[in-house]
Scaffold this motif. Sequence first.
Motif, PDB file in Angstrom:
ATOM      1  N   ARG A   1      32.740  41.928  55.973  1.00 20.53           N
ATOM      2  CA  ARG A   1      32.768  40.620  56.608  1.00 20.53           C
ATOM      3  C   ARG A   1      34.186  40.055  56.690  1.00 20.53           C
ATOM      4  O   ARG A   1      34.551  39.405  57.668  1.00 20.53           O
ATOM      5  CB  ARG A   1      31.869  39.656  55.835  1.00 20.53           C
ATOM      6  CG  ARG A   1      31.759  38.279  56.477  1.00 20.53           C
ATOM      7  CD  ARG A   1      31.199  37.266  55.552  1.00 20.53           C
ATOM      8  NE  ARG A   1      32.133  37.098  54.436  1.00 20.53           N
ATOM      9  CZ  ARG A   1      31.825  36.543  53.287  1.00 20.53           C
ATOM     10  NH1 ARG A   1      30.624  36.111  53.062  1.00 20.53           N
ATOM     11  NH2 ARG A   1      32.730  36.417  52.344  1.00 20.53           N
ATOM     12  N   ASP A   2      35.007  40.321  55.670  1.00 23.91           N
ATOM     13  CA  ASP A   2      36.340  39.739  55.602  1.00 23.91           C
ATOM     14  C   ASP A   2      37.417  40.580  56.275  1.00 23.91           C
ATOM     15  O   ASP A   2      38.592  40.209  56.247  1.00 23.91           O
ATOM     16  CB  ASP A   2      36.721  39.494  54.131  1.00 23.91           C
ATOM     17  CG  ASP A   2      35.816  38.463  53.467  1.00 23.91           C
ATOM     18  OD1 ASP A   2      35.187  37.660  54.204  1.00 23.91           O
ATOM     19  OD2 ASP A   2      35.717  38.467  52.234  1.00 23.91           O
TER      20      ASP A   2
ATOM     21  N   ASP B   1      31.975  35.072  46.441  1.00 25.42           N
ATOM     22  CA  ASP B   1      32.289  36.198  47.318  1.00 25.42           C
ATOM     23  C   ASP B   1      33.770  36.283  47.678  1.00 25.42           C
ATOM     24  O   ASP B   1      34.151  36.937  48.628  1.00 25.42           O
ATOM     25  CB  ASP B   1      31.442  36.136  48.585  1.00 25.42           C
ATOM     26  CG  ASP B   1      31.686  34.861  49.385  1.00 25.42           C
ATOM     27  OD1 ASP B   1      32.406  33.971  48.896  1.00 25.42           O
ATOM     28  OD2 ASP B   1      31.148  34.763  50.500  1.00 25.42           O
ATOM     29  N   ASN B   2      34.636  35.669  46.888  1.00 24.28           N
ATOM     30  CA  ASN B   2      36.062  35.670  47.149  1.00 24.28           C
ATOM     31  C   ASN B   2      36.629  37.081  47.046  1.00 24.28           C
ATOM     32  O   ASN B   2      36.483  37.742  46.031  1.00 24.28           O
ATOM     33  CB  ASN B   2      36.753  34.741  46.137  1.00 24.28           C
ATOM     34  CG  ASN B   2      38.237  34.638  46.355  1.00 24.28           C
ATOM     35  OD1 ASN B   2      38.815  35.391  47.118  1.00 24.28           O
ATOM     36  ND2 ASN B   2      38.848  33.696  45.677  1.00 24.28           N
ATOM     37  N   GLN B   3      37.304  37.546  48.089  1.00 25.95           N
ATOM     38  CA  GLN B   3      37.924  38.874  48.105  1.00 25.95           C
ATOM     39  C   GLN B   3      39.450  38.786  48.104  1.00 25.95           C
ATOM     40  O   GLN B   3      40.129  39.787  48.300  1.00 25.95           O
ATOM     41  CB  GLN B   3      37.465  39.634  49.360  1.00 25.95           C
ATOM     42  CG  GLN B   3      35.989  39.891  49.432  1.00 25.95           C
ATOM     43  CD  GLN B   3      35.529  40.921  48.436  1.00 25.95           C
ATOM     44  OE1 GLN B   3      36.203  41.913  48.210  1.00 25.95           O
ATOM     45  NE2 GLN B   3      34.386  40.693  47.829  1.00 25.95           N
ATOM     46  N   ASN B   4      40.011  37.591  47.886  1.00 20.22           N
ATOM     47  CA  ASN B   4      41.447  37.401  48.007  1.00 20.22           C
ATOM     48  C   ASN B   4      42.263  38.224  47.021  1.00 20.22           C
ATOM     49  O   ASN B   4      43.388  38.584  47.305  1.00 20.22           O
ATOM     50  CB  ASN B   4      41.810  35.920  47.852  1.00 20.22           C
ATOM     51  CG  ASN B   4      41.306  35.100  49.005  1.00 20.22           C
ATOM     52  OD1 ASN B   4      41.039  35.630  50.071  1.00 20.22           O
ATOM     53  ND2 ASN B   4      41.139  33.810  48.796  1.00 20.22           N
TER      54      ASN B   4
ATOM     55  N   HIS C   1      30.556  41.881  51.741  1.00 16.77           N
ATOM     56  CA  HIS C   1      31.655  40.920  51.771  1.00 16.77           C
ATOM     57  C   HIS C   1      32.969  41.578  52.182  1.00 16.77           C
ATOM     58  O   HIS C   1      33.772  40.974  52.887  1.00 16.77           O
ATOM     59  CB  HIS C   1      31.811  40.231  50.412  1.00 16.77           C
ATOM     60  CG  HIS C   1      30.658  39.358  50.083  1.00 16.77           C
ATOM     61  ND1 HIS C   1      29.994  39.432  48.894  1.00 16.77           N
ATOM     62  CD2 HIS C   1      30.014  38.407  50.806  1.00 16.77           C
ATOM     63  CE1 HIS C   1      29.008  38.556  48.881  1.00 16.77           C
ATOM     64  NE2 HIS C   1      28.994  37.927  50.037  1.00 16.77           N
ATOM     65  N   TYR C   2      33.168  42.798  51.758  1.00 17.53           N
ATOM     66  CA  TYR C   2      34.377  43.533  52.141  1.00 17.53           C
ATOM     67  C   TYR C   2      34.433  43.650  53.664  1.00 17.53           C
ATOM     68  O   TYR C   2      35.447  43.330  54.283  1.00 17.53           O
ATOM     69  CB  TYR C   2      34.369  44.919  51.491  1.00 17.53           C
ATOM     70  CG  TYR C   2      35.548  45.774  51.869  1.00 17.53           C
ATOM     71  CD1 TYR C   2      36.740  45.700  51.154  1.00 17.53           C
ATOM     72  CD2 TYR C   2      35.483  46.664  52.935  1.00 17.53           C
ATOM     73  CE1 TYR C   2      37.829  46.484  51.503  1.00 17.53           C
ATOM     74  CE2 TYR C   2      36.558  47.445  53.289  1.00 17.53           C
ATOM     75  CZ  TYR C   2      37.731  47.361  52.568  1.00 17.53           C
ATOM     76  OH  TYR C   2      38.808  48.128  52.922  1.00 17.53           O
TER      77      TYR C   2
ATOM     78  N   LYS D   1      37.130  46.387  61.601  1.00 14.38           N
ATOM     79  CA  LYS D   1      35.675  46.429  61.768  1.00 14.38           C
ATOM     80  C   LYS D   1      35.316  47.406  62.896  1.00 14.38           C
ATOM     81  O   LYS D   1      34.358  48.166  62.778  1.00 14.38           O
ATOM     82  CB  LYS D   1      35.125  45.042  62.096  1.00 14.38           C
ATOM     83  CG  LYS D   1      35.089  44.104  60.923  1.00 14.38           C
ATOM     84  CD  LYS D   1      34.498  42.774  61.348  1.00 14.38           C
ATOM     85  CE  LYS D   1      34.465  41.799  60.202  1.00 14.38           C
ATOM     86  NZ  LYS D   1      33.937  40.493  60.597  1.00 14.38           N
TER      87      LYS D   1
ATOM     88  N   SER E   1      41.578  41.199  45.953  1.00 12.79           N
ATOM     89  CA  SER E   1      41.299  42.621  46.105  1.00 12.79           C
ATOM     90  C   SER E   1      42.576  43.389  46.394  1.00 12.79           C
ATOM     91  O   SER E   1      43.303  43.061  47.330  1.00 12.79           O
ATOM     92  CB  SER E   1      40.304  42.832  47.241  1.00 12.79           C
ATOM     93  OG  SER E   1      40.080  44.196  47.442  1.00 12.79           O
TER      94      SER E   1
END
Length: 183
Positions: A62-63, A44-47, A59-60, A69, A49
């Motif tokens: 959440r991070d 689920d790594n979004q780094n 996941h987007y 948010k 992106s």
Amino acid sequence: MTDDICGATNRHGEPCQQPAGWGTDHVGKGRCKLHGGNAGAPADNQNASKHGLNADLHHYYRDLPPEQKEFIEKIAATIEDRVRENTGTVDYMDRVLSKQVAIQLHISSKASAYIEKESGLVQDVPARGSTRKEAAPLLEEVRRYDDSIFRNLKKLGVLDDPDSQKADALESWRDFIEKSYDS
């Protein structure tokens, strides 16, 4: 491979004798750091992106930082209010879809900002001794993404005139969002 050693084949063709997970965050299990025990990023790594168009919505969200948010929650609440005005009630699926649309709107605005800042709206394409201007490839992807948002808004019955042209709907929707965000 046994559980107490790495067991990967070393350059001599023999099993590595390092403890399982040696030098990793999973000591006691799997390969050591010398044989790929630290390879890869979490699922689920979004780094990496950049524009978020391919991001998993959960996941987007959440991070995101808390203020973003909160913005998404306000947009989702506004969409729910609009659904309530049109139908008289908001059920579980309306709430889920409202939040998904709000996250998608956030992603779309992030992608649009990325295009304007990083890749530009047009690109020069070589053509027989000269160059011609073309829309940036990411623009079409953003348009398709926006189309999916409109489909979801129509499902919710939020758009004032579902049969109107997409361009008119886009402008009225963006105005609606901006007014909601300002209040």
